[in-house]
Design an enzyme around this catalytic site. Structure first.
Site, short mmCIF file in Angstrom:
data_model
loop_
_atom_site.label_atom_id
_atom_site.label_comp_id
_atom_site.label_asym_id
_atom_site.label_seq_id
_atom_site.Cartn_x
_atom_site.Cartn_y
_atom_site.Cartn_z
N GLY A 1 -5.35 -22.75 59.74
CA GLY A 1 -4.74 -22.04 60.86
C GLY A 1 -3.68 -22.88 61.56
O GLY A 1 -3.88 -24.09 61.79
N SER A 2 -2.55 -22.24 61.87
CA SER A 2 -1.48 -22.95 62.58
C SER A 2 -1.31 -22.41 64.00
O SER A 2 -0.25 -22.51 64.60
CB SER A 2 -0.16 -22.81 61.81
OG SER A 2 0.18 -21.43 61.70
N GLY A 3 -2.36 -21.80 64.53
CA GLY A 3 -2.32 -21.29 65.91
C GLY A 3 -2.63 -22.42 66.88
O GLY A 3 -2.49 -23.60 66.56
N PHE A 4 -3.10 -22.05 68.07
CA PHE A 4 -3.35 -23.07 69.09
C PHE A 4 -4.40 -24.09 68.64
O PHE A 4 -4.21 -25.29 68.77
CB PHE A 4 -3.81 -22.40 70.40
CG PHE A 4 -2.67 -21.74 71.12
CD1 PHE A 4 -1.72 -22.50 71.78
CD2 PHE A 4 -2.55 -20.35 71.16
CE1 PHE A 4 -0.67 -21.91 72.45
CE2 PHE A 4 -1.50 -19.74 71.83
CZ PHE A 4 -0.56 -20.52 72.48
N GLY A 5 -5.52 -23.60 68.10
CA GLY A 5 -6.59 -24.52 67.69
C GLY A 5 -6.12 -25.44 66.58
O GLY A 5 -6.28 -26.67 66.65
N GLU B 1 0.73 -5.95 80.34
CA GLU B 1 2.08 -6.49 80.15
C GLU B 1 2.94 -5.52 79.34
O GLU B 1 4.11 -5.30 79.66
CB GLU B 1 1.98 -7.87 79.48
CG GLU B 1 1.47 -8.91 80.47
CD GLU B 1 1.06 -10.25 79.86
OE1 GLU B 1 0.94 -11.21 80.63
OE2 GLU B 1 0.83 -10.34 78.66
N ASP C 1 -10.72 -18.74 68.83
CA ASP C 1 -11.16 -17.34 68.92
C ASP C 1 -12.30 -17.00 67.98
O ASP C 1 -12.91 -15.93 68.11
CB ASP C 1 -9.98 -16.41 68.59
CG ASP C 1 -9.04 -16.23 69.78
OD1 ASP C 1 -9.27 -16.89 70.81
OD2 ASP C 1 -8.08 -15.44 69.66
N ALA D 1 -6.17 -19.18 74.95
CA ALA D 1 -5.50 -20.32 74.31
C ALA D 1 -6.16 -21.66 74.68
O ALA D 1 -6.32 -22.52 73.81
CB ALA D 1 -4.03 -20.31 74.73
#
Ligand SMILES: Cc1cc2nc3c(=O)[nH]c(=O)nc-3n(C[C@H](O)[C@H](O)[C@H](O)COP(=O)(O)OP(=O)(O)OC[C@H]3O[C@@H](n4cnc5c(N)ncnc54)[C@H](O)[C@@H]3O)c2cc1C
Length: 481
Positions: free
Chosen positions: A14-18, A177, A315, A326
């Site tokens: 994974g290249s997300g926040f974690g 939003e 997540d 996040a």
């Protein structure tokens, strides 16, 4: 080149926040890191709605991971969707098109995040995209701006109304939003751009089964947000469950009232999350339980039972009711990296993972936001400036911050939105790919077929050049014509 066989090898999924913060946390360590992710970018999900509504360009919230990690010499990026994790043999299998890669690890950090949940109604997805990826945001952009275009061409008032009815399902931060921004588009940005339709007549509906808007922010801020949205022309419908959804609209079920049908050409799904399917793979091999959202129960140090070398963060985890935000992923990624470094240095085990809640915020529209930090709450323009500062601070890359700030000035101070390009590909290509057995692999040649494909292409090229030489193709033909 570094010899990956000799050093401790950490694989990050994974290249997300974690994933990103775990990888960065290992920068100055005597390890090699391989980050495997199915997208080539690090996505700043909180601003996806701004890509969907034409404020920001995709690259501003999704810089290439290779670029972000180019200065980290011990990190390698591998593009591919992880299809299997073999905990006994410590290997990861990933796939891109038809190419399969098997990567071994000494330590593993799984940060594959979560996708949209349609609560068992996955067929809704075709007509109500979620908001989890750049593809989602661009498809929604196509649908939102496209709805106004089709309304302009509508032949009947009924069709015009349907085209200009936007329904956002889910009144959490993302739904609020989105609804706020669609209303702003209709009432402000597009007001002077059409000749046959009055965009200010668009109906923007925010719908949720819960009795209030923004439940995690508490009753008071929920009520402030609802009033603020209504002032901006958003209809808020609460206590209504979507029981059916199709191309032309949706049906809403209430506890004590008749079902309501809403004719709507543009629906957005911002309700519910489902953890990555990799949590099921991990649960089957470790016996760790999954909760209703598919999140896996982890040990207090974020490892899996019986596998101290495997961490799960962000997540995907079910631990102490931590929210899917996040900061949980960032702090989890950093904690896993620190634990691995400590173990290699022979240091004592870290204390259990403890989440530090820095607060939550959501924008309602320009110059209006809500903020909750512990018992402290704030709404209005100061909250909006806080939102602006925090989002700028957490965006990846100096360049992206400058570009985003420029676009915000154009959109919030002026009337413009510079990212209004829509294409049919945004809306239809993904659907077409999803209908293929095997997805994109069905249109890509397998490595074993390369020679055959090359031979075919070469034969075709020879044929074409013979036609050009004989004057039947190319410049000769057009000159003659
Ligand atoms: C629209 C939206 C708005 C949000 N707004 C906020 C907000 O305002 N504030 C806040 O704190 N949080 C917000 N969140 C939540 C926050 O973005 C997430 O909690 C956070 O991104 C979780 O980080 P993660 O690393 O666990 O997963 P993600 O950031 O989702 O990263 C998952 C990574 O795993 C990769 N991946 C997934 N499956 C595979 C696979 N099989 N193989 C290889 N790679 C895979 C993905 O490509 C991705 O790179 C928002 C989320 C969304 C969707």
């Amino acid at each position: 080149m570094t010899d990956t066989a000799k050093r401790h090898h950490v694989v990050v999924i994974g290249s997300g926040f974690g994933g990103l913060f775990a990888t960065k946390g290992l920068k100055r360590s005597d390890v090699d890191v391989t980050m495997i992710a199915k997208t080539n970018h690090h996505l700043f999900q909180p601003l996806l709605y701004q890509v969907a509504t034409g404020i920001l360009a995709p690259g501003e919230i999704a810089p290439a991971t290779r670029d972000v990690l180019s200065g980290q010499k011990n990190a390698r990026v591998v593009l591919g969707e992880v299809t299997d994790i073999d905990l006994a043999n410590k290997t990861i299998t990933s796939k891109i098109q038809r190419r399969e890669t098997v990567t071994s690890y000494d330590s593993l950090i799984v940060a594959a995040g979560a996708g949209q949940s349609y609560f068992g109604n996955d067929h809704f997805a075709e007509f109500a995209p979620g908001m989890k990826s750049i593809d989602d945001a661009l498809e929604l952009r196509g649908r939102i701006f496209g709805a106004f275009e089709l309304a302009e061409l509508a032949e009947t008032e009924e069709e015009r109304e349907r085209r200009m009815t936007f329904v956002v399902v889910g009144a959490g931060p993302t739904g609020v939003e989105m609804a706020g921004q669609i209303a702003e588009l209709a009432h402000r940005t597009l007001r002077k751009d059409f000749r046959r339709i009055d965009t200010t007549k668009a109906r923007v509906i925010l719908l949720d089964a819960a009795p209030q808007v923004l439940p995690p922010f508490g009753k008071k801020l929920g009520e402030v947000t609802k009033k603020s949205l209504e002032k901006r022309g958003v209809e808020v419908i609460l206590g209504g469950l979507v029981s059916d959804l199709d191309e032309r609209g949706l049906t809403v079920q209430f506890k004590d009232a008749e079902p309501m049908r809403i004719e709507s050409g543009c629906k957005v799904w911002a309700a519910g999350v489902q953890a990555s399917e990799l949590s099921t793979t991990l649960s089957e091999q470790t016996g760790a339980s999954l909760d209703r959202a598919g999140r896996i129960a982890v040990n207090p140090d974020l490892t899996l039972p019986g596998y101290p070398e495997v961490f799960v963060v962000g997540d995907m985890i079910a631990l102490d009711n931590l929210p899917g935000v996040a900061q949980v992923a960032i702090q989890g990624g950093k904690y896993a990296a620190k634990t691995i470094k400590g173990r290699l240095a022979g240091k004592p085990q870290l204390k259990p993972f403890k989440y530090f809640d820095k607060g939550s915020m959501a924008t309602i529209s320009r110059f209006s936001a809500v903020v909750k930090m512990g018992n402290f709450t704030l709404s209005g323009i100061i909250a909006w400036f806080m939102w602006l500062a925090v989002h700028l601070a957490y965006m990846t890359g100096y360049r992206n911050r400058v570009y985003a700030l420029g676009h915000w000035l154009v959109s919030f101070l002026g009337h413009g939105r510079s990212e209004r390009v829509i294409t049919e590909t945004q809306i239809f290509a993904r659907r077409a790919i999803n209908r293929l057995d095997g997805g994109t692999a069905a249109v890509a040649s397998a490595p074993a077929d390369w020679n055959k494909v090359r031979a075919k292409l070469e034969a075709k090229a020879e044929q074409e050049s013979a036609l050009t030489d004989s004057g039947k193709r190319g410049t000769h033909e057009s000159a003659a014509g």
